[in-house]
Design an enzyme around this catalytic site. Structure first.
Site: not given
Ligand code: F6R
Length: 602
Positions: A2, A27, A77, A103-104, A479, A483, A486, A502, A597
């Site tokens: 948020c 956010r 969010w 927020n929270g 990773e 990418k 998501e 396996h 994010k």
């Molecule tokens: C994926 C992504 C998330 C963050 C995760 C941790 O693209 O960005 O998986 O890596 O939410 O966030 P941070 O790095 O801000 O602690």
């Protein structure tokens, strides 16, 4: 999660608020809302499901002829309650006097309702509405608004992380602010003041910000800011000037932030080298207290989530191979509630883009209580994780706006490599090699068309895909898969290639795309075997191999740098493939569904 923004004393609040919300959309973007008021008491509340752009259209249409000089706004969010207009913020008290954005999570909202708000009619399913109704109740009991606000905060469960911004319609140009473990800054200027979850959202108004501390309550008026600390004492907190180029937070000519951020990785690599090495090639910027503390440890524990966790899997290799310190990498949300047996002298490294991830914060809280030393490597300095750890080092990726992390991943890998080299000898000239890495990242990002073609041909109409690799490539495969899945919603697994036989190989069907990352000499032969095994079962294999290991038929030949640094190159095609596959499906690259994010709830 948020985003919160508020302004007061500005000529026309709505443009600031809407622009701020756009910048805070990373956010959360389920729904958004804005409350505007002016000194005469005229006001307007507009909320809308979906993106900020939809709210903007509605708000501009519904406020024609009215210029609010103060206002609060929110992009959500969802945690408590579905995505509906009623559940969007601002939430208001039943008598339309108080308006609140939050927020929270209020953990004890049910108990508070039962104790204080029997008989009150609620219009939303949110925990936030409880907070605003509480302020109203205490105000009706005879308390002045600051006291009612403070009393509401004092009743929140001790674990609740929060950021609140309240307006009282009877004093419409005053903003009441409270913050705990959730970022909130007060922006100050001589043409109005602001409150924001992220300074970047208010740089059109000011570059001067006061950082609120946990437990602070602030009263922000058009020409004054008064702050009280957790004990209720008035305190003076000096503003800092944000050193940020407004262009850093703009897309410029790029269609999406993600592509801009992928492209920025070569510059980020150079900036990191520029920060951590002097002109003579000596390391700088890592305080001896940090290396001394790490050297006293018998084991490192890297704790992180998502992409940052994946970066930690690469860093482990540097700390073990160069610094010769055994290193474990842990998922924060698991470690928080199932702490493994620790060594005698552990040292914790938290990796985070945002520095606000609730899962990692929980672990940091736990390890601090146990008295263990901790270092945070974060992209957002002055964030909670950097403030609360014993030490912090900047990751220096610059503002990362797209939800899918790209440049923060490479930056985290780079900074871990540099830190490990400060603890032990890599056996080669790391600085020179990093310069080469930057050049080669640039070379790969210059070949976007190749990856666009691969993405469009291999992933069209596919519902699942695999990334496989061995050793460091297996870590990059995790990773790469994250990418792709998501943002494109193609279910993708990242896999240690040896594990396929396996069980998972049974998922391979005719045409299933299997991307193989092949940069590690020791296991290249084995990986070639695994590629052949899935191809024999109908997979469409797409191999990205480093120059010395490449063979005819490979989809792309990666330029060669030191093998341990190859993850920095191998991840770039995967980022671009995720980007183009998503674009091809007509999806919003920067704002995938259900995500935010900065994950500030557990
Ligand atoms: C994926 C992504 C998330 C963050 C995760 C941790 O693209 O960005 O998986 O890596 O939410 O966030 P941070 O790095 O801000 O602690």
């Amino acid at each position: 999660m948020c985003g919160i923004v508020g302004v007061t004393g500005v000529g026309d609040a709505l443009p600031y608020l809407l622009q701020g919300l756009q910048k805070l959309e990373y956010r959360g973007y389920d729904s958004a809302g804005v409350y505007l008021s002016d000194a005469s008491g005229k006001d307007a509340l507009i909320k809308e499901k979906g993106r900020v752009s939809k709210l903007a259209e509605k708000a501009i249409a519904e406020t024609k002829g009215f210029k609010g000089t103060a206002g609060i706004a929110h992009t959500r969010w969802a945690t408590h309650g579905n995505v509906t207009v009623e559940n969007a913020h601002p939430q208001k008290s039943a008598d339309n006097r108080f308006f609140l954005v939050h927020n929270g999570v209020i953990e004890n909202y049910k108990e508070l309702t039962d104790t204080y708000l029997q008989g009150v009619h609620f219009v939303s399913e949110t925990d936030t509405e409880v907070a605003v109704q509480l302020v109203d109740k205490f105000s009706k009991d005879g308390m002045a608004t600051p006291d009612a606000f403070r009393k509401m905060i004092s009743l929140l469960d001790g674990n609740s992380a929060y950021g609140f911004l309240l307006v009282d319609h009877e004093d419409p140009e005053t903003l009441y602010v409270a913050k705990k473990k959730s970022p909130l800054l007060v922006g100050v200027s001589d043409h109005g003041n602001a409150v924001t979850s992220d300074a970047a959202a208010m740089i059109d108004l000011t570059k001067d910000f006061i950082e609120l501390r946990d437990g602070d309550i602030a009263i922000v008026k058009p020409k004054s800011v008064t702050i009280y600390d957790e004990a209720g004492e008035q305190v003076n907190r000096e503003p800092f000037t944000l050193e940020i180029d407004p262009e850093d937070t703009d897309k410029g000519a790029y269609p999406y932030y993600m592509l801009k951020e992928i492209d920025e990785q070569a510059v980020v690599a150079r900036n990191i080298a520029g920060h951590y090495y002097d002109d003579e090639g000596n390391l700088q910027g890592i305080a001896p207290e940090i290396t001394d503390a790490i050297k006293k440890a018998d084991r490192l524990y890297i704790v992180a989530a998502g992409t940052s966790y994946h970066a930690g899997l690469i860093g482990k290799r540097y700390f073990e191979q160069w610094a010769k310190i055994p290193t474990e990498v842990h998922i924060a949300s698991e470690f928080a509630y199932d702490q493994p047996m620790l060594s005698d002298k552990p040292f914790f490294i938290f990796l985070s883009q945002s520095g606000e991830t609730a899962d990692s914060r929980e672990v940091l809280d736990n390890v601090k209580k146990q008295g263990f030393p901790a270092l945070t490597l974060a992209n957002v300095m002055n964030s909670t994780l950097t403030r609360e750890a014993d030490f912090a080092l900047p990751v220096l990726a610059g503002p990362e706006i797209a939800v899918a992390s790209t440049k923060a991943y490479t930056a985290q890998v780079l900074v871990q490599a540099i830190l490990a080299s400060a603890l032990g000898n890599p056996g080669f000239d790391l600085k020179a090699e990093l310069a080469k890495v930057a050049v080669e990242i640039q070379a790969i990002t210059d070949e976007k068309e190749s990856f666009k073609k691969i993405a469009e041909s291999a992933l069209k109409n596919q519902h699942s895909a695999f990334y496989i690799g061995r050793g460091l490539d297996a870590a990059v495969a995790l990773e790469a898969a994250l990418k792709l899945k998501e943002i494109s919603y193609i279910q993708t697994e990242g896999f240690a290639a040896g594990e396929l036989k396996h069980g998972t190989i049974s998922l391979i069907e005719d045409g299933t795309p299997v991307f193989a990352l092949l940069t590690q000499k020791k296991t290249a032969g084995l990986l070639r075997g695994e590629v052949a095994q899935v191809a024999a079962r109908g997979a469409n294999t797409i191999v990205f191999a480093s120059e010395s290991l490449a063979k005819d038929g490979d989809a792309y030949v990666l330029p060669e740098v030191n093998e341990l640094l190859m993850p920095l190159l191998a991840v770039i095609p995967a980022q671009l493939i995720a980007y183009y596959a998503t674009l091809d499906r007509g999806l919003d690259v920067d704002r995938p569904r259900n995500l935010a994010k900065s994950v500030t709830v557990q």
